[in-house]
Design a protein around this motif. Structure first.
Motif, mmCIF file in Angstrom:
data_model
loop_
_atom_site.group_PDB
_atom_site.id
_atom_site.type_symbol
_atom_site.label_atom_id
_atom_site.label_comp_id
_atom_site.label_asym_id
_atom_site.label_seq_id
_atom_site.Cartn_x
_atom_site.Cartn_y
_atom_site.Cartn_z
ATOM 1 N N LYS A 41 -72.005 11.616 135.509
ATOM 2 C CA LYS A 41 -72.263 11.878 134.145
ATOM 3 C C LYS A 41 -72.872 13.224 133.951
ATOM 4 O O LYS A 41 -73.387 13.731 133.923
ATOM 5 N N VAL A 42 -71.641 13.693 133.204
ATOM 6 C CA VAL A 42 -72.045 14.733 132.355
ATOM 7 C C VAL A 42 -72.231 14.906 130.433
ATOM 8 O O VAL A 42 -70.828 14.018 130.038
ATOM 9 N N GLU A 112 -68.002 10.706 131.864
ATOM 10 C CA GLU A 112 -67.944 10.290 133.283
ATOM 11 C C GLU A 112 -67.267 10.915 133.722
ATOM 12 O O GLU A 112 -65.779 10.755 133.738
ATOM 13 N N ILE A 113 -67.497 11.564 135.023
ATOM 14 C CA ILE A 113 -66.681 12.107 135.847
ATOM 15 C C ILE A 113 -66.289 12.106 137.540
ATOM 16 O O ILE A 113 -67.190 12.625 138.208
ATOM 17 N N VAL A 162 -75.275 14.245 136.347
ATOM 18 C CA VAL A 162 -75.751 13.438 136.691
ATOM 19 C C VAL A 162 -75.978 12.690 138.073
ATOM 20 O O VAL A 162 -74.465 11.870 137.443
ATOM 21 N N GLU A 163 -75.655 12.513 138.764
ATOM 22 C CA GLU A 163 -74.389 11.274 139.832
ATOM 23 C C GLU A 163 -75.035 10.252 139.391
ATOM 24 O O GLU A 163 -75.772 10.547 139.472
ATOM 25 N N VAL A 164 -74.442 9.528 139.527
ATOM 26 C CA VAL A 164 -74.129 8.187 139.270
ATOM 27 C C VAL A 164 -74.733 7.186 140.210
ATOM 28 O O VAL A 164 -73.773 7.541 141.282
ATOM 29 N N LYS A 165 -75.600 6.863 140.125
ATOM 30 C CA LYS A 165 -76.613 5.830 141.466
ATOM 31 C C LYS A 165 -75.934 4.516 141.105
ATOM 32 O O LYS A 165 -75.450 3.578 140.311
#
Length: 165
Positions: A41-42, A112-113, A162-165
């Motif tokens: 998430k950017v 999201e990227i 933030v990394e999407v978990k």
């Protein structure tokens, strides 16, 4: 910047070429970092001085941000970010109607990227002309502030990942 610019005036692109159809078209491509196969998430901070553009068949988020869809007018400037994975695109100068006016933008949007994706910022003036910054609008903390810039611009800054978990 003219001393007394005419309200609502349009001007020829500063990127003037021999072909009016390409005057206000630009593309800037970057590779996103991160780990391929992971999604992030950017949060982007979007700032600039732009003219209005209408979009359709997508989703409006906030006043100016538009997800997906397509342009809904053939003459006003388009500011778009395309992401290769997950395949998506976003517009930054959404408005309910077009017209010979300009406004500042300063907002955040989260997209999201996937790690390693290609990001492409597109600008398309569509007609080789732009609405000048006749109101002498300034976006704080972006050069040439505190002086106004005669034309239009858009600046994207990454403010959080933030990394999407």
């Amino acid at each position: 910047m003219p001393e007394n610019p005419k309200a609502g005036a349009d001007g020829i692109s500063a990127r003037k070429t021999d072909d009016p159809a390409t005057n206000d078209k630009f593309t800037d491509t970057k590779k996103f970092g991160g780990e391929p196969g992971k999604r992030y998430k950017v949060t982007l901070r979007v700032r600039g001085v732009v003219e209005p553009m209408m979009y359709k068949d997508g989703q409006q988020v906030g006043e100016r941000f538009y997800i997906g869809g397509s342009p809904n007018n053939a003459t006003y400037n388009i500011y778009q970010l395309t992401v290769s994975s997950p395949a998506s695109h976003f517009f930054f100068n959404r408005d309910d109607k077009v017209g010979h006016r300009i406004f500042t933008i300063d907002y955040t949007a989260t997209i999201e990227i996937e790690g390693g994706a290609t990001l492409t910022l597109h600008g398309n003036g569509q007609n080789g002309r732009m609405i000048t910054n006749f109101s002498k609008l300034v976006v704080p903390d972006i050069a040439p502030a505190p002086q106004p810039y005669n034309g239009q611009f858009i600046q994207l800054n990454v403010v959080d990942v933030v990394e999407v978990k």
